[in-house]
Design an enzyme around this catalytic site. Structure first.
Site, PDB file in Angstrom:
ATOM      1  N   HIS A  17       0.841  -1.209   0.000  1.00 33.80           N
ATOM      2  CA  HIS A  17       0.000   0.000   0.000  1.00 33.80           C
ATOM      3  C   HIS A  17       0.873   1.254   0.000  1.00 33.80           C
ATOM      4  CE1 HIS A  17      -2.936  -2.708   2.414  1.00 33.80           C
ATOM      5  NE2 HIS A  17      -3.450  -2.575   1.201  1.00 33.80           N
ATOM      6  N   LYS A  41     -17.341  -6.933   6.769  1.00 33.21           N
ATOM      7  CA  LYS A  41     -16.099  -7.617   7.138  1.00 33.21           C
ATOM      8  C   LYS A  41     -15.821  -7.456   8.635  1.00 33.21           C
ATOM      9  CE  LYS A  41     -13.339  -7.226   2.893  1.00 33.21           C
ATOM     10  NZ  LYS A  41     -12.110  -6.646   2.328  1.00 33.21           N
ATOM     11  N   ARG A  90      -1.814  -6.074  -8.351  1.00 33.56           N
ATOM     12  CA  ARG A  90      -0.660  -6.940  -8.099  1.00 33.56           C
ATOM     13  C   ARG A  90      -0.497  -7.975  -9.196  1.00 33.56           C
ATOM     14  NH1 ARG A  90      -2.802  -8.382  -2.278  1.00 33.56           N
ATOM     15  NH2 ARG A  90      -4.576  -8.454  -3.663  1.00 33.56           N
ATOM     16  N   SER A 129      -2.648  -7.852   2.975  1.00 29.95           N
ATOM     17  CA  SER A 129      -2.884  -7.711   4.415  1.00 29.95           C
ATOM     18  C   SER A 129      -3.273  -9.062   5.021  1.00 29.95           C
ATOM     19  CB  SER A 129      -3.999  -6.696   4.678  1.00 29.95           C
ATOM     20  OG  SER A 129      -3.623  -5.429   4.221  1.00 29.95           O
TER      21      SER A 129
HETATM   22  O1  PNS Z   1      -8.740  -2.951   0.273  1.00 31.46           O
HETATM   23  P1  PNS Z   1      -9.982  -3.514  -0.372  1.00 31.46           P
HETATM   24  O2  PNS Z   1     -10.820  -4.250   0.651  1.00 31.46           O
HETATM   25  O3  PNS Z   1      -9.672  -4.345  -1.583  1.00 31.46           O
HETATM   26  O4  PNS Z   1     -10.829  -2.222  -0.862  1.00 31.46           O
HETATM   27  C1  PNS Z   1     -12.080  -2.369  -1.499  1.00 31.46           C
HETATM   28  C2  PNS Z   1     -12.788  -1.010  -1.655  1.00 31.46           C
HETATM   29  C3  PNS Z   1     -12.818  -0.287  -0.314  1.00 31.46           C
HETATM   30  C4  PNS Z   1     -12.058  -0.142  -2.641  1.00 31.46           C
HETATM   31  C5  PNS Z   1     -14.217  -1.275  -2.195  1.00 31.46           C
HETATM   32  O5  PNS Z   1     -14.779  -2.335  -1.497  1.00 31.46           O
HETATM   33  C6  PNS Z   1     -15.130  -0.055  -2.051  1.00 31.46           C
HETATM   34  O6  PNS Z   1     -14.917   0.967  -2.646  1.00 31.46           O
HETATM   35  N1  PNS Z   1     -16.180  -0.222  -1.211  1.00 31.46           N
HETATM   36  C7  PNS Z   1     -17.160   0.814  -0.953  1.00 31.46           C
HETATM   37  C8  PNS Z   1     -18.539   0.405  -1.493  1.00 31.46           C
HETATM   38  C9  PNS Z   1     -18.553   0.639  -2.989  1.00 31.46           C
HETATM   39  O7  PNS Z   1     -18.551   1.774  -3.429  1.00 31.46           O
HETATM   40  N2  PNS Z   1     -18.494  -0.462  -3.769  1.00 31.46           N
HETATM   41  C10 PNS Z   1     -18.344  -0.372  -5.235  1.00 31.46           C
HETATM   42  C11 PNS Z   1     -19.586  -0.648  -5.990  1.00 31.46           C
HETATM   43  S1  PNS Z   1     -20.015  -2.347  -5.887  1.00 31.46           S
END
Ligand code: PNS
Length: 162
Positions: A17, A41, A90, A129
């Protein structure tokens, strides 16, 4: 001014990150790293703990600020008048999921939110993570994966004093 948001769970922040944060901070005038408060989560660290760790890890980057959000990313981005989301890629396995989210966000924001992908540096391509937490849960060595102060907090969560 060019601004971007780097959203994620950051549970906890890793060198992968931080690599993306540094590079995005070089490209944009202002970068907001924002921790998702995801009710679904069960994270190891609270949102407040994750924000604190990110603040400490990015304190040398003057154009980076750390925040948190709940709900949809497009709503959060609109509220802050930001039109670019940063995500790290990645491997090809990340791509399918990320492409779908990026397209959904673009579609549902009426074209207002685009996603810019940065490919993770090769030395961190293996890193996640979840892997870091799994290794630490067995008291394994995570010094190559996260800053020392983050490692200490993870070991503490698993009951290992180091
Ligand atoms: O680190 P991560 O868990 O891979 O991040 C995922 C993240 C936070 C980028 C994604 O889950 C997100 O933006 N969630 C907020 C809800 C949302 O807007 N979802 C997208 C439309 S389905």
């Amino acid at each position: 001014m060019r601004a971007a948001i780097y959203p994620g769970s950051f549970d906890p922040v890793t060198y992968g990150h931080l690599d993306i944060i540094r590079r995005a901070a070089d490209i944009f005038d202002e970068l907001t790293v924002s921790v998702l408060n995801n009710k679904i989560k069960t994270p190891l660290f609270s949102v407040e703990e994750r924000v604190k760790m990110l603040e400490e890890a990015t304190k040398d980057l003057p154009n980076v600020r750390v925040d948190s959000f709940s709900g949809l990313l497009i709503d959060y981005a609109r509220k802050h008048d930001v039109h670019v989301a940063i995500r790290g890629l990645r491997a090809i396995t990340d791509f399918e999921y990320e492409l779908q989210i990026a397209q959904t966000n673009r579609k549902f924001s009426g074209g207002e939110l685009d996603t810019m992908f940065l490919t993770t540096s090769l030395e961190y391509a293996y890193l996640s993570s979840s892997t870091v937490k799994e290794i630490a849960s067995f008291n394994g060595d995570i010094s190559q994966c996260v800053p020392e102060f983050v490692a200490r907090s993870i070991y503490e969560k698993y009951g290992y004093g180091r």
